[in-house]
Design a protein around this motif. Sequence first.
Motif, PDB file in Angstrom:
ATOM      1  N   LEU A  93       0.821  -1.209   0.000  1.00 50.99           N
ATOM      2  CA  LEU A  93       0.000   0.000   0.000  1.00 50.99           C
ATOM      3  C   LEU A  93       0.855   1.259   0.000  1.00 50.99           C
ATOM      4  O   LEU A  93       0.519   2.251  -0.661  1.00 50.99           O
ATOM      5  N   GLU A  94       1.947   1.249   0.732  1.00 52.26           N
ATOM      6  CA  GLU A  94       2.832   2.417   0.764  1.00 52.26           C
ATOM      7  C   GLU A  94       3.426   2.679  -0.617  1.00 52.26           C
ATOM      8  O   GLU A  94       3.499   3.825  -1.065  1.00 52.26           O
ATOM      9  N   TRP A  96       2.158   1.703  -3.502  1.00 52.30           N
ATOM     10  CA  TRP A  96       1.044   2.107  -4.362  1.00 52.30           C
ATOM     11  C   TRP A  96       0.737   3.602  -4.174  1.00 52.30           C
ATOM     12  O   TRP A  96       0.598   4.349  -5.151  1.00 52.30           O
ATOM     13  N   ALA A  97       0.619   4.014  -2.925  1.00 56.44           N
ATOM     14  CA  ALA A  97       0.289   5.413  -2.638  1.00 56.44           C
ATOM     15  C   ALA A  97       1.392   6.346  -3.131  1.00 56.44           C
ATOM     16  O   ALA A  97       1.112   7.430  -3.659  1.00 56.44           O
ATOM     17  N   GLY A 101       0.959   9.224  -5.903  1.00 54.33           N
ATOM     18  CA  GLY A 101       1.311  10.577  -5.525  1.00 54.33           C
ATOM     19  C   GLY A 101       2.210  11.236  -6.542  1.00 54.33           C
ATOM     20  O   GLY A 101       2.127  12.437  -6.780  1.00 54.33           O
ATOM     21  N   ASP A 104      -0.370  11.978  -9.604  1.00 51.28           N
ATOM     22  CA  ASP A 104      -1.482  12.898  -9.396  1.00 51.28           C
ATOM     23  C   ASP A 104      -1.019  14.340  -9.523  1.00 51.28           C
ATOM     24  O   ASP A 104      -0.125  14.797  -8.812  1.00 51.28           O
TER      25      ASP A 104
END
Length: 257
Positions: A93-94, A96-97, A101, A104
């Motif tokens: 998850l880290e 992926w985020a 980031g 985006d």
Amino acid sequence: MAEPTGAARTGFFPELDDLARDAAVMAGWLAAAEAAVAEAAGRDPSERVRVVLAALGRVASVEIDPHWRTRIDPGDLRAAVLAACQEAGRRRLETWAAELGRSDGRPGTSAPGRTPDAGPRPVEVASGPAEESSHESIRRLWGLLQEATDRLDDVVRDAAARSRDVLTGRDPGGHVTASLTGGGELTDLTLDETWAAAAGAREIGAALTAAITDGYAAVDRRAREATSQWPFPDLERLSGSPAALLATLGLRNEREG
């Protein structure tokens, strides 16, 4: 949901084109994030159990250190494997985020094949006989959307109920049982402690991996059953491709001639 008419219809089709373009950009971001987390791994606090995750965050393998018994009791092996799974999931998850980031809001970020600063592609309504059929297609599409809206609550409730179901998987030897939610989340493991106390590390890792894989197969079977009962096959077909949707509506992109 009322069918768009007059001025509302004039702005409806450019919005479809905008949505298709934005969806393509988002798909590019998600594909990049998925590539970044193609494989994630985590260990338990004792550093004797390693879990590797692959596509969709599913467990690809469980690896047990040959000297695991110096740090873990057989009765605690279950908790160690689950801890390693949680650590691998956290790392995934880290990553992926972090990847999202970076995507985006990045100037010029776009989906493959798209010119970053290209404006919306104007959409034309075909003239002549095709126009009448396109109006009929529009009415049909809105009918499908109305049906989807009316039945969506039932679909959501059914999906939520399935996600709460507990599904199990077992290794061929029957030494390990894996419990998963209907959504594919590993929640528990049951091991034959007598077997675990005597078996080799590679054998234990293979049995754990096999039981979890068998659990995923049960989850996938349940998902296929749900998909076969999907109440909106026509809507799914139309929404699968923006180009196909425009063609069904009797429209064309100006740049495509």
